[in-house]
Each structure stands twice: as C-alpha cells, then as structure tokens.
Design a protein around this motif. Structure first.
Motif, mmCIF file in Angstrom:
data_model
loop_
_atom_site.group_PDB
_atom_site.id
_atom_site.type_symbol
_atom_site.label_atom_id
_atom_site.label_comp_id
_atom_site.label_asym_id
_atom_site.label_seq_id
_atom_site.Cartn_x
_atom_site.Cartn_y
_atom_site.Cartn_z
ATOM 1 N N PRO A 36 2.391 -0.443 12.475
ATOM 2 C CA PRO A 36 3.025 0.092 11.264
ATOM 3 C C PRO A 36 4.477 0.512 11.252
ATOM 4 O O PRO A 36 5.366 0.319 10.287
ATOM 5 C CB PRO A 36 2.410 1.629 11.053
ATOM 6 N N ILE A 37 4.991 0.689 12.538
ATOM 7 C CA ILE A 37 6.559 1.013 12.551
ATOM 8 C C ILE A 37 7.389 -0.028 12.253
ATOM 9 O O ILE A 37 8.359 0.012 11.780
ATOM 10 C CB ILE A 37 6.654 1.854 14.059
ATOM 11 N N GLU A 38 7.078 -1.124 13.048
ATOM 12 C CA GLU A 38 7.752 -2.319 12.868
ATOM 13 C C GLU A 38 7.661 -2.941 11.434
ATOM 14 O O GLU A 38 8.847 -3.420 10.973
ATOM 15 C CB GLU A 38 7.189 -3.412 13.899
ATOM 16 N N TRP A 88 5.768 5.252 2.962
ATOM 17 C CA TRP A 88 5.293 3.712 3.783
ATOM 18 C C TRP A 88 4.785 4.059 4.994
ATOM 19 O O TRP A 88 3.854 3.243 5.392
ATOM 20 C CB TRP A 88 6.514 3.064 3.639
ATOM 21 N N HIS A 89 5.194 4.960 5.942
ATOM 22 C CA HIS A 89 4.993 5.106 7.076
ATOM 23 C C HIS A 89 3.340 5.561 7.087
ATOM 24 O O HIS A 89 2.484 5.071 7.935
ATOM 25 C CB HIS A 89 5.833 5.912 7.931
ATOM 26 N N VAL A 90 3.097 6.540 6.252
ATOM 27 C CA VAL A 90 1.725 6.908 6.344
ATOM 28 C C VAL A 90 0.752 5.974 5.806
ATOM 29 O O VAL A 90 -0.401 5.724 6.387
ATOM 30 C CB VAL A 90 1.741 8.417 5.609
ATOM 31 N N TYR A 91 1.291 5.280 4.877
ATOM 32 C CA TYR A 91 0.317 4.441 4.216
ATOM 33 C C TYR A 91 -0.031 3.115 5.278
ATOM 34 O O TYR A 91 -1.081 2.592 5.399
ATOM 35 C CB TYR A 91 0.958 3.717 2.796
ATOM 36 N N LEU A 92 1.090 2.873 5.832
ATOM 37 C CA LEU A 92 0.973 1.633 6.978
ATOM 38 C C LEU A 92 0.023 1.994 8.050
ATOM 39 O O LEU A 92 -0.858 1.432 8.432
ATOM 40 C CB LEU A 92 2.242 1.215 7.615
ATOM 41 N N TYR A 93 0.236 3.521 8.375
ATOM 42 C CA TYR A 93 -0.839 3.897 9.622
ATOM 43 C C TYR A 93 -2.292 3.745 8.991
ATOM 44 O O TYR A 93 -3.016 3.544 9.584
ATOM 45 C CB TYR A 93 -0.269 5.175 9.824
ATOM 46 N N ALA A 94 -2.467 4.171 7.761
ATOM 47 C CA ALA A 94 -3.665 4.466 7.248
ATOM 48 C C ALA A 94 -4.334 2.920 7.079
ATOM 49 O O ALA A 94 -5.520 2.541 7.425
ATOM 50 C CB ALA A 94 -3.770 5.088 5.797
ATOM 51 N N SER A 95 -3.550 1.945 6.436
ATOM 52 C CA SER A 95 -4.109 0.728 6.169
ATOM 53 C C SER A 95 -4.324 0.104 7.646
ATOM 54 O O SER A 95 -5.349 -1.083 7.496
ATOM 55 C CB SER A 95 -2.965 -0.273 5.625
ATOM 56 N N LEU A 96 -3.551 0.066 8.697
ATOM 57 C CA LEU A 96 -4.154 -0.473 10.153
ATOM 58 C C LEU A 96 -4.693 0.298 11.002
ATOM 59 O O LEU A 96 -5.143 -0.307 12.100
ATOM 60 C CB LEU A 96 -2.590 -0.879 10.590
ATOM 61 N N ASN A 97 -5.098 1.373 10.325
ATOM 62 C CA ASN A 97 -6.188 2.094 11.280
ATOM 63 C C ASN A 97 -7.374 2.576 10.634
ATOM 64 O O ASN A 97 -8.045 3.624 11.076
ATOM 65 C CB ASN A 97 -5.423 3.452 11.900
ATOM 66 N N GLY A 98 -8.057 1.905 9.725
ATOM 67 C CA GLY A 98 -9.350 2.164 9.176
ATOM 68 C C GLY A 98 -9.396 3.502 8.202
ATOM 69 O O GLY A 98 -10.248 3.894 8.137
ATOM 70 N N TRP A 153 -5.695 14.775 5.450
ATOM 71 C CA TRP A 153 -4.042 14.769 5.376
ATOM 72 C C TRP A 153 -3.345 13.660 4.999
ATOM 73 O O TRP A 153 -2.362 13.626 4.396
ATOM 74 C CB TRP A 153 -3.631 15.267 6.782
ATOM 75 N N ILE A 154 -4.050 12.338 5.358
ATOM 76 C CA ILE A 154 -3.422 11.224 4.689
ATOM 77 C C ILE A 154 -3.239 11.101 3.194
ATOM 78 O O ILE A 154 -2.253 10.866 2.706
ATOM 79 C CB ILE A 154 -4.436 9.847 5.262
ATOM 80 N N LEU A 256 -8.828 -0.848 -6.295
ATOM 81 C CA LEU A 256 -8.852 -2.014 -5.607
ATOM 82 C C LEU A 256 -8.859 -1.747 -4.126
ATOM 83 O O LEU A 256 -9.444 -2.311 -3.317
ATOM 84 C CB LEU A 256 -7.664 -3.079 -6.030
ATOM 85 N N GLN A 257 -8.172 -0.626 -3.850
ATOM 86 C CA GLN A 257 -7.921 -0.338 -2.372
ATOM 87 C C GLN A 257 -9.068 0.315 -1.776
ATOM 88 O O GLN A 257 -9.676 -0.059 -0.816
ATOM 89 C CB GLN A 257 -6.866 0.545 -2.177
ATOM 90 N N PHE A 258 -9.644 1.064 -2.789
ATOM 91 C CA PHE A 258 -11.049 1.788 -2.373
ATOM 92 C C PHE A 258 -12.365 0.863 -2.325
ATOM 93 O O PHE A 258 -12.899 0.794 -1.129
ATOM 94 C CB PHE A 258 -11.531 2.741 -3.723
ATOM 95 N N ALA A 259 -12.198 -0.201 -3.233
ATOM 96 C CA ALA A 259 -13.369 -1.505 -3.119
ATOM 97 C C ALA A 259 -13.090 -1.982 -1.600
ATOM 98 O O ALA A 259 -14.206 -2.506 -1.020
ATOM 99 C CB ALA A 259 -13.239 -2.016 -4.329
ATOM 100 N N PHE A 260 -11.719 -2.304 -1.391
ATOM 101 C CA PHE A 260 -11.573 -3.167 -0.245
ATOM 102 C C PHE A 260 -12.142 -2.382 1.051
ATOM 103 O O PHE A 260 -12.603 -3.142 2.011
ATOM 104 C CB PHE A 260 -10.079 -3.480 -0.001
ATOM 105 N N GLY A 261 -11.648 -1.063 0.882
ATOM 106 C CA GLY A 261 -11.984 -0.259 2.037
ATOM 107 C C GLY A 261 -13.430 -0.187 2.398
ATOM 108 O O GLY A 261 -14.075 -0.145 3.789
#
Length: 315
Positions: A36-38, A88-98, A153-154, A256-261
């Motif tokens: 996520p950081i990169e 952006w940082h928190v969203y990337l962390y959430a997207s890549l960590n389930g 918290w996310i 869409l994000q909810f359905a995908f998750g």
C-alpha cells in the motif's frame, strides 16, 4: 441559481466516475506484490505527472498559475492534500488486507458524517429527518463495533478524512478547477511520496516497479490515470445533474465495493455485521428521502405576501 436538469450524458459521466471508484479494490489487488505504501507513493507522483500533461493540453485554462499566487488557496490545498493522503493510505491498506467491506462502510456513512460536520463546523441546524439519520448511524456504529469486537476504525477514518476533505474543497470555492486542485494537492505530497519510495527501497523486497514484468509495470504506471479520471468525470457530471441525482449515484461506488468484498473476496459477514449495515442503509434512506422532500418544498413557489393595511376603522 437553478440546478441543472438531468441529462443522459451527465448520468453516464456520474456512473463512470462512481463505477471506476467502485472497482478500485480490483485494480489495487492486481498490483500485487506492491504494498500500500508504494502504491500510494506512485499514485501521488503519477497523478501529478498526469495533471501536468492535462495542464499542457489545456494551455493554462486549469488556472494553476493564478492559484499558486493565492496564499489562502495554497494553505487549503496543503490541508486537502494531507487529508486525501490519509484517505488513500488507509483505503489501500484496507483493500490489500481483507477489509474491503469495512472500507465500503466508510463511504456509506460519509454522507452522514458530512451532515454532522455541517453542524460542528458551519453551525448548521439539522432538520428532524437529518437528526434521525445521524442517530440511526450512531446506533449502527455501536452494533458494528460489537460485531467487530472493536470500533470499525478503517470505516471511521475513511469517512471523516473524506468528509473533512470535502469541507476543505468547499472552502476553496468553485474558482479552483478539478485539475488545478488535484495538481496543488499532489504537488504538496511529492516529498512524502519520495520519502516513502526511499523507505520501501531500503526494505528487503525493494520497489516493485520494473521488477514484476511488463504487465505489472503498465498497471502501476496507470495509477495516475486511475486517480485523476474519476475525479474529472465527477466534476463534469456535477455540472449536468441535480444534486439530488448525484446524491443517489454516490452510493454506487460503496455498493460495488461491498458486493466485491462479500461475494468475490468472501469476507466474513456475521449476523451482527449485517444488522449494522442494514441500519446504515436505513439511515441513508431516511437522509435521502428527507433531502428530496426538503428540496421539493424549497422549490415550490411561495405565496405572495398580503398587502399591509392600516388599522380598521368604522365610520
């Protein structure tokens, strides 16, 4: 000033913007093994490059030259950049960590957070329907906190960071174009992005750009386009659609994000989590219906005032 009438082009632009935002988790997962950081660092740098290309094409109509001479706009753009970087940082962390479902929850409750910020920051008075929506959403967060075993918290960081970001953008005014605003915000963040890339490079895995094949490099290089294009589509749609229509379509992305998750990534949804989401959706229905009714009432022609008369006398 009257609202724009709904148009098919505006509807397509809005669906395009929120649809692209809705599929962001899919794009970010395709960037593995980038962390996520990169990804955020490249997103900042490449967004600035993309905005620079747009400015060159627009030949000065972005107004960046005028904006950089305004100290107030510079300060607000710095604050907006910090807020969107947190988002952006928190969203990337959430997207890549389930935690895609929890991230979607953040954008579901964002409209309610925006209403609450209006009370705190702008001293706005809430109407009964708005108070009901805020109250229901608070109960929903409590139910979800019980379901998660901790505060979500996310969701809260995403909702409040984007809510404050919207407030700051509103304070900047309509004279700041989408391209001009994004250019200033990403320019402020360049030192942070460079520092993050240096830090990632110092780790064992290093920077993944150019190390994972041509396909990965192309996808990562598109980070600037993926960031800027939805914003530009949104800005174009906002000029063609009433706020009430935009208010409905804004739920398209988190849906869409909810359905995908839930249905693709199979994230857990125990009963208490379903109950919390159901309460959030009820709050959004209450908020939306109240907003539509208020808008309709405010657009009705008001009766003409009765002419003033003096005291009635008898002869």
């Amino acid at each position: 000033m009257t609202e724009p009438r709904p148009s098919s082009s505006g509807l397509l632009l809005a669906i395009g913007a929120y649809g692209l935002w809705g599929f962001l988790p899919v794009y970010f997962l395709l960037l593995a093994p980038s962390g996520p950081i990169e990804i955020v660092a490249w997103r900042i740098l490449l967004s600035l490059v993309f905005c620079g290309l747009l400015i060159a094409v627009m030949r000065g109509s972005s107004g960046v030259g005028r904006l950089v001479r305004d100290p107030r706009i510079l300060k607000l753009s710095l604050l907006a950049g910090i807020l969107i970087a947190v988002n952006w940082h928190v969203y990337l962390y959430a997207s890549l960590n389930g935690f895609i479902v929890e991230a979607a929850l953040g954008y579901f409750i964002n409209p309610i957070v925006t209403v609450a910020l209006g009370v705190v920051l702008l001293r706005e008075r809430l109407r009964p329907g708005q108070w009901a929506a805020v109250g229901i959403s608070i109960v929903a967060v409590i139910v979800l906190a019980v379901g998660y075993g901790e505060l979500p918290w996310i969701s809260l960081v995403l909702a409040f960071s984007f809510g404050f970001y919207g407030y700051v953008k509103n304070r900047m005014g309509t004279a700041v174009t989408p391209v001009g605003g994004l250019t200033l915000e990403t320019a402020w963040l360049v030192p942070i992005a460079i520092a993050e890339l240096v830090w990632v490079a110092s780790l064992g895995g290093g920077i993944t750009l150019g190390q994972e094949g041509a396909g990965h490099a192309v996808l990562l290089a598109l980070a600037g386009v993926v960031t800027a294009v939805p914003l530009l589509l949104f800005a174009a749609a906002a000029r063609r659609l009433p706020l009430s229509v935009m208010g409905f379509i804004q739920y398209f992305a988190p849906l869409l994000q909810f359905a995908f998750g839930v249905f693709v990534m199979n994230e857990p949804m125990p009963p208490e989590r379903w109950a919390g989401f159901a309460l959030v959706w009820v709050a959004l229905v209450v908020l939306t219906v109240e907003a539509i009714r208020h808008r309709r009432r405010s657009r009705r022609p008001q009766p003409a005032p009765m002419p003033e008369t003096g005291p009635v006398t008898t002869v």
